[in-house]
Each structure stands twice: as C-alpha cells, then as structure tokens.
Scaffold this active site. Structure first.
Site, short mmCIF file in Angstrom:
data_model
loop_
_atom_site.label_atom_id
_atom_site.label_comp_id
_atom_site.label_asym_id
_atom_site.label_seq_id
_atom_site.Cartn_x
_atom_site.Cartn_y
_atom_site.Cartn_z
CG ASP A 243 -29.28 -34.38 42.78
OD1 ASP A 243 -28.60 -33.37 43.00
OD2 ASP A 243 -29.50 -35.26 43.63
CD GLU B 196 -26.97 -31.77 48.27
OE1 GLU B 196 -26.63 -31.44 49.41
OE2 GLU B 196 -28.16 -32.02 47.97
ZN ZN Z 1 -30.06 -28.82 47.71
#
Ligand code: ZN
Length: 378
Positions: free
Chosen positions: A80, A149
């Site tokens: 992401d 993340e």
């Molecule tokens: Zn990162």
C-alpha cells in the site's frame, strides 16, 4: 548491476493505485492492493517461483526452498501507499540527476510510491537472481508482500503461522546505507472530563465546565515536547483530538518516546496534569486511560547480536558500513520484532515519502538489492 530491471519494475508497480484507507475496517483496506498482489504473484511464477501463497487478507508469500543447511530468512515490503497524498494515476518521471545517476520523481500531482514500491522492486529482482542462480547456497528465503502497512490495520491478520523465518528484514527505509533498528515506544491516551451543569445565571460555585477543563488540560501539555518542537531522540506528546461540552469532554493524545523511562515519565505526567486540572475545578473529574500501540525494537534486536553481525558482514562485502538511524515512528518490522522475529529496516533509496516531492535513486535501489542478495547467501 540490476538498475535496468529495478527501474522497469519500479515504474510498473508505481502505476498501480494501491492507496490504503485508514477508515476502512477490511484487510486489505482497498481493492487496488489486490491488483498489485496478483500482478506480483503472476510475475514471480513466471520467474520460476513455485511455492507461492496469497492469503485471504492479501498477504503474498513467495518462497525459494533452501539448498543448504542455513537458517530461513524473510524479506518484507508493503503493497500500500499512504493516503496523505493521492496515489491515483501516478506518472513516474525518469530523470538524470545533477549528482549523476538516474532518479524517478512523481509528476508533481501525486506521490510517487517509492514507499514502498521501491522495496517491492528490490525484492522481486533479488528473488529473480536467486532463481537464476540455483548453484548459490542459501537457506530458505521468504519474500513477503504485506497490505496496509501505512494504516497499521493489516497486522492482526498477519499470517505469522505461515512464516518459517526467525529473522526478517523490511526493505522500507530511505537513504543508502541507513539501517533502522530503533523506533519509538508508542502509547495512545484517552482523557475524559466530567463536569456539572447548571443555568449560567445561577452558576456561581456550582458549574464545573468540562469543555474548559479539557482546554486547560491541553494547554498544560509541554509545548517544548510536541512533534513540531522535537527531532532525533526526543519524544513528544501530540494532541490528536479534543471535543466536548459543559457536561463532558474528551481528549485523544499520542505519546512517543525511545526509552521506557521516558515513556513512564510521560504517562505519569498525564496523571499529574489530570490532578492539577481537578484541583482547579472542584467537583470535576478527570480520567486518563492509556494503551500501548507498539514498542521500541532495539532491545529485542540487541538480544540477537548475530542479526546485526550478519548485516554488518553483508554490508562490508559491498564496501559499506551500516548507518544506524532511529525511526520516529513504527514499521511492520517493529511489530514483527515485538512478536519475537527481529526485523531491522533497510534502505530503498527513496526520499520525501508521503509527499508530491517523493523521488527515488535507482543506484541506491541497486545497492539495496545487492545487500538483500548478500544477506540471503550468508
Ligand atoms: Zn513504508
């Protein structure tokens, strides 16, 4: 050595819209992350990887089996990109930098997504090298691509039971040579204020204004210990939200500190401020609730000195020395380290993450890729 391949791959991945959404309750939080995970799955299969798992929560794990009795190692990069700046319709611009060497920049309207598509390009290229060199001895290698993340939402669904490695590396840092083995200890605090309400015309000695209590509490937070006044190893209090009325009010804060003692001092300070506010508002009540978000990984990595020895050795082979840098935040690695798998963070060559000025040096991606290969062989 791998510059052409890294550049090609990076530009291809940067074009996929994988912005994550902190407000979503699903993992992954956005469907675009599936597009990239499936693209990588197909690519790794074409390169010859046979043991590939894509979990129902979009964790992609590609393994290259051991061909020598050496410990398994995992390498992570995240799918992401941050939602702070648009990541849709990214048009990477390839330029020769003034200092020499090719850099990739964002077109200016979006982020670039080097955080962490540079890490992904590095891992796919390193995996390809191992698949092309079966004669090189290594333990089992696990290449792990994680969703969400940036939102921190993916970790509860992390398939820890599928991971064989006792040591992992995240490829999610900045400048060449920089290695991160230290991050903040992080807490969240929710402070509640209870007041007592009466018509303001008859309020003398009776009204206890919770909204006012909350604003006094916020004003007592040391401004010299705010995010905007600190850097390096200095921790902070950060006011995230304040809302309320005369009868009740609420404050949300985050606390950050590199040391346990520093964090304990901050937690105690919140209690002391709560008591000081109560002393100013007789009849009012202040309650402070705190919970940890993540912990500094330094101690747990230090408990496994062989991890840093291996890294130092691999970097020396490339003629480099690790430059240790504290992370003023947390990573997938800090959470994995907490769960018992020491996971230092390695550079990607990217700069100005989460902004329209983001760029990445292809030469520095190349040195990170060569480091991953050295680590894999050790
Ligand atoms: Zn990162």
């Amino acid at each position: 050595m791998f510059e052409k391949k890294l550049l090609e791959r990076f530009v291809k991945y940067a074009r996929v819209w994988t912005t994550s959404d902190p407000k979503s309750k699903e993992t992954p939080t956005t469907p675009g992350q599936w597009d990239l995970a499936r693209m990588l799955e197909a690519e790794l299969r074409t390169l010859g990887a046979r043991d590939i798992t894509l979990t129902p929560h979009c964790y992609l794990i590609a393994r290259i089996p051991a061909n020598a009795p050496k410990p398994a190692q995992g390498f992570l990069a995240h799918l992401d990109t941050s939602d702070e700046v648009s990541g849709k319709d990214v048009h990477p611009v390839i330029e020769e930098s003034a200092a020499g060497g090719v850099v990739v920049k964002s077109g200016g309207a979006t982020l670039l997504g080097a955080d962490d598509k540079a890490g992904i390009a590095i891992l796919v290229t390193a995996a390809e090298w191992f698949l092309l060199h079966p004669e090189v001895e290594h333990g089992e290698l696990e290449f792990i691509f994680t969703p969400d993340e940036e939102t921190g939402k993916g970790l509860p669904d992390f398939p820890l039971e599928l991971i064989h490695s006792k040591t992992c590396w995240t490829i999610d840092g900045g400048e060449e040579g920089e290695v991160e083995i230290e991050c903040f200890n992080a807490y969240r605090a929710l402070v509640s204020f209870e007041g007592r309400v009466i018509h303001p015309g008859n309020a003398r000695g009776i009204l206890v204004n919770a909204a006012l209590m909350a604003s006094v509490f916020a004003a007592m937070l040391p401004r010299s210990e705010s995010p905007e006044a600190t850097d390096g190893y200095y921790g902070y209090y950060c006011l995230m939200e304040i809302k309320g009325r005369q009868d009740e009010a609420h404050i949300e804060l985050i606390l950050r500190d590199f040391t346990r003692e520093g964090m304990e001092r901050r937690l105690a300070a919140l209690q002391a401020i709560a008591r000081a506010v109560e002393a100013q508002f007789p009849g009012g009540k202040v309650t402070v609730k705190t919970e940890p978000s993540y912990f500094n990984m330094k101690e747990k990595i230090a408990a496994h000195p062989e991890v840093m020895e291996r890294l130092t050795k691999a970097m020396q082979t490339l003629g480099m020395q690790p430059v240790l840098k504290p992370v003023r935040g947390g990573t997938d690695g800090s959470r994995l380290t907490e769960l018992g798998i020491p996971t230092p963070n390695i550079w990607t060559g990217g700069r100005n993450f989460h902004s329209v000025d983001e760029w990445v040096s292809v030469r520095e991606m190349d040195s990170a890729c060569r480091l991953v290969i050295e680590l894999g062989r050790l």
